[in-house]
Design a protein around this motif. Structure first.
Motif, PDB file in Angstrom:
ATOM      1  N   THR A  52       1.019  -1.193   0.110  1.00 47.62           N
ATOM      2  CA  THR A  52       0.270   0.079  -0.072  1.00 47.62           C
ATOM      3  C   THR A  52       1.186   1.459  -0.231  1.00 47.62           C
ATOM      4  O   THR A  52       0.647   2.370  -0.987  1.00 47.62           O
ATOM      5  N   VAL A  53       2.169   0.805   1.419  1.00 45.34           N
ATOM      6  CA  VAL A  53       2.137   2.481   1.274  1.00 45.34           C
ATOM      7  C   VAL A  53       3.462   2.414  -0.274  1.00 45.34           C
ATOM      8  O   VAL A  53       3.744   3.514  -1.382  1.00 45.34           O
ATOM      9  N   ILE A  54       3.752   1.708  -0.706  1.00 46.21           N
ATOM     10  CA  ILE A  54       4.633   1.348  -2.070  1.00 46.21           C
ATOM     11  C   ILE A  54       4.251   1.929  -3.080  1.00 46.21           C
ATOM     12  O   ILE A  54       4.424   2.789  -4.378  1.00 46.21           O
ATOM     13  N   TYR A  55       2.656   1.887  -3.544  1.00 51.62           N
ATOM     14  CA  TYR A  55       1.700   2.444  -4.259  1.00 51.62           C
ATOM     15  C   TYR A  55       1.444   3.839  -4.292  1.00 51.62           C
ATOM     16  O   TYR A  55       1.806   4.625  -5.819  1.00 51.62           O
ATOM     17  N   HIS A  56       1.529   4.073  -3.136  1.00 51.22           N
ATOM     18  CA  HIS A  56       1.456   5.600  -2.941  1.00 51.22           C
ATOM     19  C   HIS A  56       2.414   6.710  -3.134  1.00 51.22           C
ATOM     20  O   HIS A  56       2.380   7.775  -3.495  1.00 51.22           O
ATOM     21  N   LEU A  57       3.664   5.616  -2.652  1.00 53.26           N
ATOM     22  CA  LEU A  57       5.153   7.040  -2.920  1.00 53.26           C
ATOM     23  C   LEU A  57       5.410   7.135  -4.279  1.00 53.26           C
ATOM     24  O   LEU A  57       5.486   7.989  -5.272  1.00 53.26           O
ATOM     25  N   GLU A  58       5.234   5.830  -5.461  1.00 52.47           N
ATOM     26  CA  GLU A  58       4.916   5.140  -6.364  1.00 52.47           C
ATOM     27  C   GLU A  58       4.237   6.915  -6.773  1.00 52.47           C
ATOM     28  O   GLU A  58       4.589   7.729  -8.158  1.00 52.47           O
ATOM     29  N   LEU A  59       2.922   6.817  -6.518  1.00 56.51           N
ATOM     30  CA  LEU A  59       1.925   7.765  -7.336  1.00 56.51           C
ATOM     31  C   LEU A  59       2.788   9.354  -6.461  1.00 56.51           C
ATOM     32  O   LEU A  59       2.558  10.648  -7.996  1.00 56.51           O
ATOM     33  N   LEU A  60       2.849   9.648  -5.500  1.00 57.82           N
ATOM     34  CA  LEU A  60       3.535  11.020  -4.772  1.00 57.82           C
ATOM     35  C   LEU A  60       5.114  11.502  -6.165  1.00 57.82           C
ATOM     36  O   LEU A  60       5.213  11.989  -6.297  1.00 57.82           O
ATOM     37  N   VAL A  66       7.637  13.854  -3.840  1.00 59.20           N
ATOM     38  CA  VAL A  66       8.912  12.506  -3.032  1.00 59.20           C
ATOM     39  C   VAL A  66      10.319  12.719  -4.113  1.00 59.20           C
ATOM     40  O   VAL A  66       9.287  12.031  -5.251  1.00 59.20           O
ATOM     41  N   SER A  67      10.771  12.293  -2.987  1.00 61.81           N
ATOM     42  CA  SER A  67      11.864  11.937  -3.955  1.00 61.81           C
ATOM     43  C   SER A  67      12.857  10.817  -3.239  1.00 61.81           C
ATOM     44  O   SER A  67      12.906  10.706  -1.789  1.00 61.81           O
ATOM     45  N   ARG A  68      13.786   9.705  -3.924  1.00 63.79           N
ATOM     46  CA  ARG A  68      14.755   8.615  -2.793  1.00 63.79           C
ATOM     47  C   ARG A  68      15.852   9.366  -3.686  1.00 63.79           C
ATOM     48  O   ARG A  68      16.473   9.659  -4.430  1.00 63.79           O
ATOM     49  N   ILE A  79      10.454  14.427   1.196  1.00 62.05           N
ATOM     50  CA  ILE A  79       9.437  15.103   0.897  1.00 62.05           C
ATOM     51  C   ILE A  79      10.278  16.230  -0.263  1.00 62.05           C
ATOM     52  O   ILE A  79      11.951  16.350  -0.215  1.00 62.05           O
ATOM     53  N   SER A  80      10.009  16.171  -1.778  1.00 63.70           N
ATOM     54  CA  SER A  80      10.637  16.653  -3.063  1.00 63.70           C
ATOM     55  C   SER A  80      11.053  18.586  -2.660  1.00 63.70           C
ATOM     56  O   SER A  80      10.002  19.162  -1.532  1.00 63.70           O
ATOM     57  N   ASP A  81      12.344  18.992  -3.430  1.00 63.21           N
ATOM     58  CA  ASP A  81      12.160  20.386  -3.036  1.00 63.21           C
ATOM     59  C   ASP A  81      11.225  21.198  -3.633  1.00 63.21           C
ATOM     60  O   ASP A  81      11.044  22.382  -2.723  1.00 63.21           O
ATOM     61  N   LYS A  82      10.539  20.928  -4.775  1.00 59.97           N
ATOM     62  CA  LYS A  82       9.700  21.937  -4.710  1.00 59.97           C
ATOM     63  C   LYS A  82       8.417  21.732  -4.115  1.00 59.97           C
ATOM     64  O   LYS A  82       7.416  22.349  -4.193  1.00 59.97           O
ATOM     65  N   LEU A  83       7.958  20.701  -3.308  1.00 59.12           N
ATOM     66  CA  LEU A  83       6.578  21.017  -2.618  1.00 59.12           C
ATOM     67  C   LEU A  83       7.601  21.272  -1.218  1.00 59.12           C
ATOM     68  O   LEU A  83       6.676  22.030  -0.855  1.00 59.12           O
ATOM     69  N   GLU A  84       8.946  21.119  -0.750  1.00 61.65           N
ATOM     70  CA  GLU A  84       9.042  21.957  -0.022  1.00 61.65           C
ATOM     71  C   GLU A  84       9.330  23.244   0.376  1.00 61.65           C
ATOM     72  O   GLU A  84       8.716  24.316   0.817  1.00 61.65           O
TER      73      GLU A  84
END
Length: 109
Positions: A52-60, A66-68, A79-84
């Motif tokens: 469930t978490v993987i699904y939502h992370l992939e969408l975000l 989000v980034s990794r 949290i991505s720089d753009k969203l931050e």
């Protein structure tokens, strides 16, 4: 990316309030705002299935919220720089959809 900035609020309204799973995505963002976490840590913190978490992370991640740093197992998400830079929009969207941070499980910031 001017278009991204212009459309970010619409993207957030749809992803967090206008689609199924929005509350889960909001909870993930609030947790990641506090500290970077990998999917396993998020699943434990949210008491949900890892997939469930993987699904939502992939969408975000697809919408650059989000980034990794790495693609391997256990890689932390941030949290991505753009969203931050535009975190104020999260607060606006939460107000629009009628959810406060405590209700979403993010606690007070």
């Amino acid at each position: 990316m001017v278009e991204y900035e212009k459309d970010l609020k619409k993207i957030l309204i749809w992803l967090l309030g206008g689609s199924r799973g929005g509350l889960m995505r909001l909870k993930i963002l609030l947790l990641l705002k506090k500290k970077p976490m990998n999917p396993h840590q998020l699943a434990r913190a949210l008491n949900v299935n890892y997939r469930t978490v993987i699904y939502h992370l992939e969408l975000l991640e697809r919408y650059e919220l989000v980034s990794r740093l790495d693609v391997g197992y256990g890689a932390p998400y941030f949290i991505s720089d753009k969203l931050e830079k535009r975190w104020d929009l999260i607060k606006d969207v939460m107000s629009i959809i009628g959810i406060d941070e405590e209700e979403a499980g993010g606690g007070k910031s």
